[in-house]
Design a protein around this motif. Structure first.
Motif, PDB file in Angstrom:
ATOM      1  N   LEU A 111       0.810  -1.216   0.000  1.00  0.00           N
ATOM      2  CA  LEU A 111       0.000   0.000   0.000  1.00  0.00           C
ATOM      3  C   LEU A 111       0.845   1.268   0.000  1.00  0.00           C
ATOM      4  O   LEU A 111       0.300   2.368  -0.124  1.00  0.00           O
ATOM      5  N   ALA A 112       2.188   1.106   0.120  1.00  0.00           N
ATOM      6  CA  ALA A 112       3.053   2.289   0.128  1.00  0.00           C
ATOM      7  C   ALA A 112       3.235   2.879  -1.264  1.00  0.00           C
ATOM      8  O   ALA A 112       3.707   3.998  -1.410  1.00  0.00           O
ATOM      9  N   GLY A 113       2.883   2.145  -2.284  1.00  0.00           N
ATOM     10  CA  GLY A 113       3.071   2.654  -3.638  1.00  0.00           C
ATOM     11  C   GLY A 113       3.200   1.533  -4.636  1.00  0.00           C
ATOM     12  O   GLY A 113       2.635   0.471  -4.457  1.00  0.00           O
ATOM     13  N   GLY A 114       3.969   1.810  -5.667  1.00  0.00           N
ATOM     14  CA  GLY A 114       4.087   0.832  -6.745  1.00  0.00           C
ATOM     15  C   GLY A 114       3.239   1.253  -7.923  1.00  0.00           C
ATOM     16  O   GLY A 114       2.211   1.907  -7.768  1.00  0.00           O
ATOM     17  N   LYS A 115       3.690   0.855  -9.101  1.00  0.00           N
ATOM     18  CA  LYS A 115       3.019   1.300 -10.327  1.00  0.00           C
ATOM     19  C   LYS A 115       1.913   0.367 -10.790  1.00  0.00           C
ATOM     20  O   LYS A 115       1.219   0.653 -11.746  1.00  0.00           O
ATOM     21  N   ARG A 116       1.768  -0.790 -10.103  1.00  0.00           N
ATOM     22  CA  ARG A 116       0.713  -1.755 -10.451  1.00  0.00           C
ATOM     23  C   ARG A 116       0.810  -2.164 -11.925  1.00  0.00           C
ATOM     24  O   ARG A 116      -0.211  -2.329 -12.626  1.00  0.00           O
ATOM     25  N   ILE A 117       2.022  -2.324 -12.414  1.00  0.00           N
ATOM     26  CA  ILE A 117       2.234  -2.606 -13.833  1.00  0.00           C
ATOM     27  C   ILE A 117       1.621  -3.938 -14.238  1.00  0.00           C
ATOM     28  O   ILE A 117       0.930  -4.036 -15.262  1.00  0.00           O
ATOM     29  N   ARG A 118       1.860  -4.972 -13.453  1.00  0.00           N
ATOM     30  CA  ARG A 118       1.405  -6.314 -13.839  1.00  0.00           C
ATOM     31  C   ARG A 118      -0.116  -6.435 -13.850  1.00  0.00           C
ATOM     32  O   ARG A 118      -0.680  -6.942 -14.830  1.00  0.00           O
ATOM     33  N   PRO A 119      -0.807  -5.983 -12.805  1.00  0.00           N
ATOM     34  CA  PRO A 119      -2.270  -6.023 -12.876  1.00  0.00           C
ATOM     35  C   PRO A 119      -2.828  -5.173 -14.020  1.00  0.00           C
ATOM     36  O   PRO A 119      -3.834  -5.541 -14.629  1.00  0.00           O
ATOM     37  N   THR A 120      -2.161  -4.065 -14.307  1.00  0.00           N
ATOM     38  CA  THR A 120      -2.650  -3.199 -15.388  1.00  0.00           C
ATOM     39  C   THR A 120      -2.529  -3.894 -16.737  1.00  0.00           C
ATOM     40  O   THR A 120      -3.459  -3.848 -17.565  1.00  0.00           O
ATOM     41  N   PHE A 121      -1.402  -4.551 -16.993  1.00  0.00           N
ATOM     42  CA  PHE A 121      -1.279  -5.299 -18.246  1.00  0.00           C
ATOM     43  C   PHE A 121      -2.288  -6.446 -18.297  1.00  0.00           C
ATOM     44  O   PHE A 121      -2.862  -6.737 -19.351  1.00  0.00           O
ATOM     45  N   ALA A 122      -2.522  -7.101 -17.163  1.00  0.00           N
ATOM     46  CA  ALA A 122      -3.501  -8.188 -17.134  1.00  0.00           C
ATOM     47  C   ALA A 122      -4.899  -7.661 -17.427  1.00  0.00           C
ATOM     48  O   ALA A 122      -5.681  -8.291 -18.161  1.00  0.00           O
ATOM     49  N   TRP A 123      -5.224  -6.526 -16.868  1.00  0.00           N
ATOM     50  CA  TRP A 123      -6.547  -5.913 -17.095  1.00  0.00           C
ATOM     51  C   TRP A 123      -6.764  -5.628 -18.574  1.00  0.00           C
ATOM     52  O   TRP A 123      -7.819  -5.952 -19.134  1.00  0.00           O
ATOM     53  N   TRP A 124      -5.732  -5.060 -19.200  1.00  0.00           N
ATOM     54  CA  TRP A 124      -5.898  -4.732 -20.615  1.00  0.00           C
ATOM     55  C   TRP A 124      -5.750  -5.954 -21.507  1.00  0.00           C
ATOM     56  O   TRP A 124      -6.245  -5.980 -22.629  1.00  0.00           O
ATOM     57  N   GLY A 125      -5.096  -6.996 -21.021  1.00  0.00           N
ATOM     58  CA  GLY A 125      -5.144  -8.268 -21.723  1.00  0.00           C
ATOM     59  C   GLY A 125      -6.550  -8.835 -21.703  1.00  0.00           C
ATOM     60  O   GLY A 125      -7.029  -9.386 -22.705  1.00  0.00           O
ATOM     61  N   TRP A 126      -7.208  -8.688 -20.551  1.00  0.00           N
ATOM     62  CA  TRP A 126      -8.605  -9.130 -20.424  1.00  0.00           C
ATOM     63  C   TRP A 126      -9.508  -8.318 -21.340  1.00  0.00           C
ATOM     64  O   TRP A 126     -10.355  -8.876 -22.055  1.00  0.00           O
TER      65      TRP A 126
END
Length: 358
Positions: free
Chosen positions: A48-63
């Motif tokens: 929860l301190a941060g991070g760009k959430r790159i992997r979930p974002t690519f998965a979302w757009w893959g979906w």
């Protein structure tokens, strides 16, 4: 719809997903915080301190690229697994690399070690810190599986996603081991360094998350193949950009010490290219190997190596390869029969991945 309206709509979709994901992460961790309180507290703080959430974002757009349809909530819950998997990798990687900071704060093993010293506990503070951090990483990996399996996905969607999920976990671990082997064996070949980048980062950062998302959506094989080809090339380019940032990045932006990769002796494609180009220059070879093998690298050595990497043309060569990979990745995306909003967003994500400074 005007171009401006279209861009605004896509930006809103991205922001909406980030809000949904962060909410799902918060709720998932909150529901489990009493199961392993001290370990979960460190995991929660890191996530929860941060991070760009790159992997979930690519998965979302893959979906989305695969024509994904509701249940949206279950898909978002499933993508919590990717952020937990990333935290497992980060915590373990920091222990292996002896990294003191992560996201501008003490790394997990350093946090535990500091508590050991503060409380005047018995035995070695460093050993306790490392051991507790390994358990935090293990917990993240176990909870990643939980997040995917308990997300509420339809049985057929979960079955389709399980193959890419299994592959992603294994490839991440294989890539990390190859990275360790490169140091142990004094590996200098560019081929080995690129293979590490492909497994350790490209596969589980871009390619497999896209594959996972498309599998959840039940995408056609042709779409999956195009997305994976795009993901592989953009993922390797992402790692090459990360390598440059690890040497030349601004610590106030990256949250890591200047030249951290040089201090850790990482055998990246950048260093492999430099060693190859330093053939016939004994002084340059000695400087590069001192950086890779001495275990203690001064600020002066970091400055000298950075200047040498530019002088040898290694930096320019990596930039050129990033540009080439971006081109082949985008060509693969162009072949994919996917919705326009997903195409535009994946184009934007690719541009961010290969040109980023954080």
């Amino acid at each position: 719809m005007s171009l401006l309206t279209s861009v605004d709509a896509r930006t809103s979709q991205v922001d909406d997903f980030r809000v949904l994901l962060d909410g799902a992460l918060h709720d998932f961790l909150l529901a489990r915080q009493d199961l392993a309180p001290e370990l979960a507290a460190e995991l929660r703080e890191l996530i929860l301190a941060g991070g760009k959430r790159i992997r979930p974002t690519f998965a979302w757009w893959g979906w989305r690229a695969g024509g994904g349809s509701p249940p949206v909530d279950a898909v978002v819950q499933a993508m919590v697994a990717l952020e937990l998997l990333q935290c497992c990798a980060l915590v373990h990687d920091d222990v292996m690399d002896r990294s003191a900071t992560r996201r501008g704060k003490p790394s997990v093993h350093e946090s535990f070690a500091a508590r050991h010293r503060r409380e005047r506990w018995a035995a070695s503070a460093r050993q306790y810190g490392d051991s507790a951090a390994i358990l935090v990483g293990d917990l993240a990996l176990a909870w990643a599986d939980d997040a995917l399996v308990t997300a509420g996905l339809p049985a057929d969607a979960l079955s389709r996603a399980w193959g890419p999920w299994q592959a992603m976990r294994t490839e991440m671990i294989m890539g990390q081991h190859l990275d360790l082997l490169a140091v142990a064996r004094r590996e200098e070949s560019l081929e080995h360094a690129v293979r590490v980048a492909a497994l350790k980062t490209a596969a589980y950062t871009v390619e497999r998350p896209l594959h996972l998302g498309a599998a959840l959506a039940g995408a056609d094989d042709d779409v999956v193949d195009c997305l994976r080809a795009y993901g592989h090339d953009i993922g390797v380019a992402f790692q090459l950009r990360d390598d440059l940032m690890g040497v030349f990045g601004d610590s106030s932006v990256t949250g890591k010490p200047v030249g951290e990769d040089l201090r850790e002796g990482k055998r990246t494609p950048l260093m492999s290219i430099a060693l190859s180009r330093a053939q016939g220059r004994p002084a340059a070879q000695r400087l590069l190997r001192r950086c890779l093998e001495s275990g203690t690298v001064s600020d002066r050595t970091v400055d000298d190596v950075r200047a040498l990497l530019v002088e040898l043309g290694a930096v320019a060569a990596v930039e050129k390869h990033i540009e080439k990979l971006a081109g082949t990745g985008m060509a693969a995306l162009d072949r994919a029969a996917i919705p326009s909003d997903a195409r535009h967003e994946l184009m934007r994500l690719a541009d961010r991945a290969v040109t980023r400074t954080t």
